[in-house]
Design an enzyme around this catalytic site. Structure first.
Site, PDB file in Angstrom:
ATOM      1  N   CYS A 155     -76.033  43.030   6.269  1.00  4.65           N
ATOM      2  CA  CYS A 155     -77.284  42.257   6.121  1.00  4.65           C
ATOM      3  C   CYS A 155     -78.510  43.160   5.999  1.00  4.65           C
ATOM      4  O   CYS A 155     -79.581  42.697   5.626  1.00  4.65           O
ATOM      5  CB  CYS A 155     -77.454  41.304   7.298  1.00  4.65           C
ATOM      6  N   HIS A 215     -84.813  39.368   8.503  1.00  2.25           N
ATOM      7  CA  HIS A 215     -83.536  38.870   8.000  1.00  2.25           C
ATOM      8  C   HIS A 215     -83.294  37.471   8.556  1.00  2.25           C
ATOM      9  O   HIS A 215     -83.463  37.221   9.754  1.00  2.25           O
ATOM     10  CB  HIS A 215     -82.411  39.832   8.414  1.00  2.25           C
ATOM     11  N   ASN A 224     -77.601  31.982   6.253  1.00  2.00           N
ATOM     12  CA  ASN A 224     -77.587  33.449   6.280  1.00  2.00           C
ATOM     13  C   ASN A 224     -76.948  33.946   4.981  1.00  2.00           C
ATOM     14  O   ASN A 224     -75.762  33.739   4.761  1.00  2.00           O
ATOM     15  CB  ASN A 224     -76.797  33.919   7.507  1.00  2.00           C
TER      16      ASN A 224
HETATM   17  N1  COA Z   1     -70.715  23.194  16.225  1.00  5.20           N
HETATM   18  C1  COA Z   1     -70.664  22.741  17.485  1.00  5.20           C
HETATM   19  N2  COA Z   1     -70.398  23.529  18.530  1.00  5.20           N
HETATM   20  C2  COA Z   1     -70.190  24.835  18.289  1.00  5.20           C
HETATM   21  C3  COA Z   1     -70.241  25.369  17.008  1.00  5.20           C
HETATM   22  C4  COA Z   1     -70.492  24.487  15.939  1.00  5.20           C
HETATM   23  N3  COA Z   1     -70.580  24.918  14.653  1.00  5.20           N
HETATM   24  N4  COA Z   1     -69.998  26.690  17.061  1.00  5.20           N
HETATM   25  C5  COA Z   1     -69.796  26.987  18.360  1.00  5.20           C
HETATM   26  N5  COA Z   1     -69.911  25.863  19.108  1.00  5.20           N
HETATM   27  C6  COA Z   1     -69.771  25.723  20.541  1.00  5.20           C
HETATM   28  C7  COA Z   1     -68.925  26.805  21.148  1.00  5.20           C
HETATM   29  O1  COA Z   1     -67.557  26.475  21.069  1.00  5.20           O
HETATM   30  C8  COA Z   1     -69.438  26.818  22.555  1.00  5.20           C
HETATM   31  O2  COA Z   1     -68.851  25.741  23.253  1.00  5.20           O
HETATM   32  P1  COA Z   1     -68.421  25.893  24.794  1.00  5.20           P
HETATM   33  O3  COA Z   1     -69.712  26.168  25.528  1.00  5.20           O
HETATM   34  O4  COA Z   1     -67.822  24.571  25.101  1.00  5.20           O
HETATM   35  O5  COA Z   1     -67.496  27.048  24.834  1.00  5.20           O
HETATM   36  C9  COA Z   1     -70.922  26.515  22.417  1.00  5.20           C
HETATM   37  O6  COA Z   1     -71.058  25.869  21.139  1.00  5.20           O
HETATM   38  C10 COA Z   1     -71.795  27.731  22.449  1.00  5.20           C
HETATM   39  O7  COA Z   1     -71.245  28.712  21.567  1.00  5.20           O
HETATM   40  P2  COA Z   1     -71.924  30.101  21.331  1.00  5.20           P
HETATM   41  O8  COA Z   1     -71.108  30.894  20.373  1.00  5.20           O
HETATM   42  O9  COA Z   1     -72.256  30.711  22.667  1.00  5.20           O
HETATM   43  O10 COA Z   1     -73.287  29.643  20.642  1.00  5.20           O
HETATM   44  P3  COA Z   1     -74.592  30.439  20.384  1.00  5.20           P
HETATM   45  O11 COA Z   1     -75.720  29.768  21.016  1.00  5.20           O
HETATM   46  O12 COA Z   1     -74.411  31.926  20.642  1.00  5.20           O
HETATM   47  O13 COA Z   1     -74.778  30.260  18.816  1.00  5.20           O
HETATM   48  C11 COA Z   1     -74.561  31.573  16.806  1.00  5.20           C
HETATM   49  C12 COA Z   1     -73.815  30.802  17.903  1.00  5.20           C
HETATM   50  C13 COA Z   1     -73.546  32.181  15.873  1.00  5.20           C
HETATM   51  C14 COA Z   1     -75.429  30.591  16.070  1.00  5.20           C
HETATM   52  C15 COA Z   1     -75.430  32.666  17.447  1.00  5.20           C
HETATM   53  O14 COA Z   1     -74.685  33.381  18.367  1.00  5.20           O
HETATM   54  C16 COA Z   1     -76.012  33.631  16.475  1.00  5.20           C
HETATM   55  O15 COA Z   1     -76.848  33.276  15.655  1.00  5.20           O
HETATM   56  N6  COA Z   1     -75.640  34.919  16.574  1.00  5.20           N
HETATM   57  C17 COA Z   1     -76.250  35.974  15.796  1.00  5.20           C
HETATM   58  C18 COA Z   1     -75.852  35.908  14.385  1.00  5.20           C
HETATM   59  C19 COA Z   1     -76.507  37.037  13.658  1.00  5.20           C
HETATM   60  O16 COA Z   1     -77.597  37.429  13.962  1.00  5.20           O
HETATM   61  N7  COA Z   1     -75.853  37.626  12.715  1.00  5.20           N
HETATM   62  C20 COA Z   1     -76.495  38.747  12.075  1.00  5.20           C
HETATM   63  C21 COA Z   1     -75.641  39.444  11.248  1.00  5.20           C
HETATM   64  S1  COA Z   1     -74.989  38.470   9.948  1.00  5.20           S
END
Ligand code: COA
Length: 316
Positions: A114, A242, A272
Site C-alpha cells: 500500500c 492511505h 482499500n
Molecule cells: N462483519 C461482521 N463482523 C466481523 C467482520 C465482518 N466483515 N469481520 C470481523 N468481524 C468480527 C470478528 O469476528 C470479531 O468478532 P468476535 O469479537 O466475536 O471475535 C469482531 O468483528 C471484531 O473483529 P476485529 O478483527 O477485532 O475487528 P477490528 O475492529 O480490528 O476491525 C479491520 C477489522 C480489518 C477493519 C481493522 O482491524 C483494520 O482496519 N485493520 C487495519 C487494516 C489496514 O490498515 N491495512 C493496511 C494495509 S492494507
C-alpha cells in the site's frame, strides 16, 4: 539533486460497484459493521470482461492529458502494484505499449504494497535526475478483487480495484519530495503469497495488529517528513493518508488538529485499493480544485511488508 512536482493526475476504476448490502448476501456481515469499523460503503471490482490493464492505461492516459504532456516526453514509467494482470510483461510495459511511450526509457513495476505509490515517487525522482527527458509517469494500480479470500469476512469486505496516475516533472531548483521510507520485514501480519508459494494466493491479514502498526506509523511519517523539510503542519495545504480504514485517518487528523478542509477521505466509495489509494485521492482533489498549482501535499502510506512512507509533494 533536482526535485519533482506533480503536473497532472488521472484515475479510472472498473464499472462494477459492490455495496455492503451485496456483501451481506455473500458473507456473514452487515452494512452497519462495515461502515462503523472501516468507513467503507462501496468498492469497485473488475467485472466480467473488465481488465485492470485497461483501467490502468486509462488512468495514465488521463494524467498525461491533464498535464498537457505527450507520451514522447516521458522519461520513465513506474507502476506500483501487487496485483499486475501479468507478471511479465509488467504493468508498466503494458502501459508503455498502450500509450506509445518511448522505447529507450525504463518501465517497470514496483511492489511496496500500500506504500507503493510513495516508493515509486521517490524512485522516479532519482530516475529523472539521470534522464534527458524531464517528465515521468507514476501509477498505482490494483486488482485486489482477484486475491480476496471470500471465506474470510475480516478481509473480503475491505478491498477494491482501481488505478490512479500522476505525471511528474523534474526541474533544477525544485524541492525534493523528501521521502521517508521504511520496511519491517514482517511476513506474518499481512500476506499475499505468489503463485509458487505453495499456499493459496489470497490476502490474509491480522487486522487488529496491522491497525496498531498503522496508527503508530502514520504520525511517525508525518513527523519525519516535517522534520526533513523544516515545515510545520500549518505549511501543508493538504494531508493525504492511505485509505485503509477511516478510523486510522480520523485518529491522525485529530492528533495533528488538521482542519477538515485540509484532508479528504474517499474510502467510502473505493474501499482499500492499496497502491492506487493515494493517487486516487490526489486525482479527485485536483479535479475538485482543492489542490492545484503551488499546493503542498503531505502524503502518508503504510501497508504490507510492513512498509511505510511519507512525502511532501508539490504541484506544478
Ligand atoms: N462483519 C461482521 N463482523 C466481523 C467482520 C465482518 N466483515 N469481520 C470481523 N468481524 C468480527 C470478528 O469476528 C470479531 O468478532 P468476535 O469479537 O466475536 O471475535 C469482531 O468483528 C471484531 O473483529 P476485529 O478483527 O477485532 O475487528 P477490528 O475492529 O480490528 O476491525 C479491520 C477489522 C480489518 C477493519 C481493522 O482491524 C483494520 O482496519 N485493520 C487495519 C487494516 C489496514 O490498515 N491495512 C493496511 C494495509 S492494507
Amino acid at each position: 539533486m533536482n526535485g519533482i512536482k506533480i503536473r497532472g493526475t488521472g484515475r479510472d476504476v472498473p464499472k462494477k460497484l459492490v455495496t455492503n448490502r451485496d456483501l451481506e448476501k455473500m458473507v456473514d456481515t452487515s452494512d452497519e459493521w462495515i461502515t462503523a469499523r472501516t468507513g467503507i460503503q462501496t468498492r469497485h471490482h473488475c467485472g466480467e470482461g473488465e481488465r485492470i490493464s485497461a483501467v490502468t492505461a486509462e488512468a495514465a492516459h488521463r494524467a498525461l492529458e491533464d498535464a498537457g504532456v505527450s507520451p514522447e516526453e516521458i522519461g520513465a514509467c513506474i507502476v506500483a502494484t501487487v496485483t499486475p494482470e501479468t507478471l511479465v510483461p509488467s504493468a508498466a510495459c503494458t502501459i508503455q505499449r498502450a500509450l506509445g511511450l518511448p522505447r529507450d526509457i525504463p518501465c517497470f513495476d514496483l511492489n511496496a504494497a500500500c506504500t507503493g505509490f510513495l516508493f515509486a515517487l521517490h524512485t522516479m525522482e532519482c530516475l529523472l535526475n539521470a534522464s534527458p527527458r524531464k517528465f515521468g509517469l507514476v501509477v498505482g494500480a490494483e486488482n485486489l478483487s482477484r486475491v480476496i479470500n471470500w471465506a474470510d469476512r475480516g478481509t473480503c469486505i475491505l478491498f477494491g480495484d482501481g488505478a490512479g496516475a500522476a505525471v511528474v516533472e523534474c526541474r533544477e531548483g525544485w524541492p525534493s519530495v523528501s521521502a521517508v521510507l521504511g520496511c519491517h520485514g514482517n511476513d506474518e501480519l499481512l500476506r499475499l503469497p505468489g503463485p509458487e508459494a505453495g499456499e493459496p494466493s489470497y490476502v490474509s491479514m491480522e487486522g487488529t495488529r496491522v491497525f496498531k502498526f498503522a496508527v503508530e506509523a502514520v504520525p511517525w511519517c508525518v513527523d519525519q517528513v516535517l522534520k526533513k523539510t523544516g515545515r510545520t503542519v500549518e505549511d501543508v495545504d493538504f494531508f493525504v493518508f492511505h485509505q485503509a480504514n477511516a478510523r486510522i485517518i480520523d485518529l491522525a487528523v485529530r492528533k495533528y488538529h488538521i482542519p477538515p478542509e485540509k484532508t479528504y477521505k474517499n474510502i467510502a466509495e473505493y474501499g482499500n485499493t492499496s497502491a492506487a489509494s493515494i493517487p486516487l485521492v490526489l486525482s479527485e482533489l485536483r479535479e475538485q480544485g482543492k489542490i492545484g498549482p503551488g499546493s503542498r501535499v503531505l502524503a502518508v502510506g503504510f501497508g504490507g511488508g510492513l512498509t511505510w512512507g511519507g512525502c511532501l509533494i508539490e504541484f506544478a
